[in-house]
Motif scaffolding. Structure first.
Motif: not given
Length: 221
Positions: A83-88, A140-149, A184-188
């Motif tokens: 895991i090397d990424m967060v997707v906003v 998908n395999e390398r990231s954690v996804g965070i949704e915002h209302e 680079e690691h926290i992206i939209g």
């Protein structure tokens, strides 16, 4: 300190002892590595599921609400996928509508977390599992996804409470997997290759968000 010399016989005895100890340690180390590798392979074998605790969350303070298992797949991250990424993301709807969509097996998509406008955090998929949130298998395999209302064209939806809660969450994720706090690691979602999404949109304040994440990284949990 002066160097102390030993007899040749003493050297031989120490050498043999060191060799025996070294060999034992090496063998033990190899056994541990082999056991760990077998464990990883075992959990990845078809039909084998790693034990889970029902309702367990990865982020303290999050509320667990399970997504449909059609919207994610079981994994053993980061043992099998690093895991090397967060997707906003932004939900393009209410919190309740996002939860409902992620619980719908026909939706075929869900994120690990949803952050509400009041700062409440809900976890719907464990971080060790692969959520179908980015529209790109590798991401998908390398990231954690965070949704915002909220909606991407309504800046008023992006509240301070939401930014701060999400930043604390992202800071903990970055600390857990040693992810750098940068763009680079926290992206939209919009930055994921092949996606047709535009979130989090032009109103998302990246400078503010990364500042809050960095501050949260230095604050005790």
């Amino acid at each position: 300190m002066g160097e102390r010399k030993a007899s040749k016989d003493g050297d031989r005895k120490v050498g043999r002892r060191a060799l025996l100890i070294g060999g034992t340690v090496a063998a033990a180390g190899s056994a541990v590595l082999a056991r760990d590798e077998l464990a990883r392979l075992w959990w990845r074998a078809p039909g084998v599921e790693k034990p889970r605790k029902e309702g367990e969350v990865d982020y303290a303070g999050a509320r667990w609400v399970a997504a449909s298992d059609a919207n994610w797949r079981r994994a053993d991250r980061p043992a099998d996928y690093g895991i090397d990424m967060v997707v906003v993301h932004v939900t393009q709807g209410s919190f309740d509508s996002a939860v409902k969509a992620f619980q719908d097996p026909g939706h075929r998509a869900a994120a690990h977390y949803i952050v509400r406008q009041d700062g409440h955090v809900t976890q719907m998929i464990r971080e060790l599992d692969v959520a179908y949130h980015a529209g790109n298998r590798d991401y998908n395999e390398r990231s954690v996804g965070i949704e915002h209302e909220g909606f991407v064209d309504r800046p008023q939806d992006l509240t301070d409470e939401m930014y701060e809660a999400s930043a604390r969450l992202t800071a903990r994720i970055c600390a857990r997997y040693d992810i750098p706090v940068d763009r680079e690691h926290i992206i939209g979602h919009v930055e994921v290759p092949g996606t047709d999404h535009t979130d989090p949109g032009r109103h998302w304040d990246w400078e503010k968000y990364l500042r809050l994440v960095r501050r949260a990284r230095t604050t005790p949990a």
